[in-house]
Enzyme design. Structure first.
Site, short mmCIF file in Angstrom:
data_model
loop_
_atom_site.label_atom_id
_atom_site.label_comp_id
_atom_site.label_asym_id
_atom_site.label_seq_id
_atom_site.Cartn_x
_atom_site.Cartn_y
_atom_site.Cartn_z
N LEU A 15 0.86 -1.18 0.00
CA LEU A 15 0.00 0.00 0.00
C LEU A 15 0.90 1.23 0.00
O LEU A 15 2.01 1.20 0.52
CB LEU A 15 -0.90 0.03 1.25
N ASP A 16 0.40 2.33 -0.58
CA ASP A 16 1.14 3.59 -0.55
C ASP A 16 1.34 4.05 0.89
O ASP A 16 0.61 3.65 1.81
CB ASP A 16 0.38 4.68 -1.32
N GLN A 17 2.30 4.92 1.09
CA GLN A 17 2.67 5.37 2.43
C GLN A 17 1.48 5.94 3.21
O GLN A 17 1.32 5.66 4.40
CB GLN A 17 3.78 6.41 2.34
N THR B 192 -1.73 5.35 2.67
CA THR B 192 -2.91 4.49 2.64
C THR B 192 -2.87 3.53 3.82
O THR B 192 -1.85 2.92 4.11
CB THR B 192 -2.96 3.68 1.33
#
Length: 271
Positions: free
Chosen positions: A115-117, A119
């Site tokens: 997951l993105d930072q 998210t």
């Protein structure tokens, strides 16, 4: 036997190790080479393997959403990266390593997706290296179902499917809709509209980098707080991995894990 193992996602190296480590039995006899299998043969494979990991562990609180001998699903906090990016800081992988150390589990650190930072939400780990190819195949063939909650600018009044190719933007460190990109499909469903913001549910049919963010920006409904594809705000990028479901490799039962929407997203909808 090798044909059966290949069909069930064991690599050539893994097939060799299974034999050398005497982890295969046919009719209760240890097998160290390829043999013919017959209809009534009993094939047993011992996939349980203790393995040390080489990550420096961090002892920090970790929210466990689901765990058994094979898998671990955790809630990734916001503002945290999943794996090392060269900065040698706190990562989810290192916190998971700390949890395994504290609970006396000798497991490799193998996240199945990222997951993105900014998210939050569900991240799946495989605790047995012999079974990681199973999960890699499940991701590739869309057998792992991921549902996201997102808050976007403006009103989305009906469900829709965005099918637009995504490619790397040559002029910036980001992605964009491009006819030369790769196929990307996102299904959207509005849940709540309030204060010129819509809470939506997103289902990914493909898993491209920044897919939800790029697709929502392309229809002029960027995520609240997405400074890369929208506009910066007091909030982080309002995206949360709400649920994760998969078929368990041993029991063949469906496992569904829910991670409730975090407080900051509820506050965002009310403001």
């Amino acid at each position: 036997m090798d044909e059966w193992l290949t069909k069930h996602f064991f690599s050539k190296k893994q097939r060799h190790l299974l034999k050398m480590e005497k982890r295969i039995r046919v009719n209760h006899q240890i097998i160290t080479h390829d043999i013919h299998l017959f209809k009534k043969d009993l094939l047993e494979i011992n996939c349980a393997k203790e393995e040390k990991n080489d990550l420096e562990p961090i002892d920090q609180d970790l929210e466990i959403l689901y765990e058994d001998d094979i898998v671990l699903v955790v809630n990734k906090p916001i503002h945290m990266i999943v794996h090392e990016d060269g900065s040698h800081g706190i990562t989810l992988d290192r916190i998971v390593a700390g949890y395994f150390q504290k609970t006396h589990q000798l497991c490799p650190i193998r996240h199945i997706h990222r997951l993105d930072q900014d998210t939050s939400g569900c991240i799946l780990y495989c605790k047995q290296s012999y079974l990681q190819p199973y999960f890699d195949h499940a991701i590739k063939t869309k057998q792992i179902r991921r549902t996201y909650l997102a808050i976007v600018q403006g009103k989305i009044s009906q469900a829709m499917t965005i099918s637009k190719k995504i490619g790397k933007d040559r002029h910036a460190n980001r992605f964009r809709v491009s006819s030369c990109g790769v196929e990307a499909v996102t299904h959207l469903k509005p849940l709540t509209y309030k204060n010129d913001k819509t809470l939506i549910e997103c289902q990914l049919e493909t898993g491209r980098t920044h897919q939800i963010r790029v697709h929502l920006s392309s229809i002029s409904h960027p995520l609240i707080g997405d400074k890369l594809y929208g506009t910066a705000s007091q909030y982080r990028c309002m995206l949360h991995s709400y649920s994760l479901s998969f078929i368990h490799p041993l029991t063949h039962k469906k496992i569904e894990v829910i991670c409730e929407m975090p407080k900051d997203m509820r506050l965002c909808m009310e403001s």
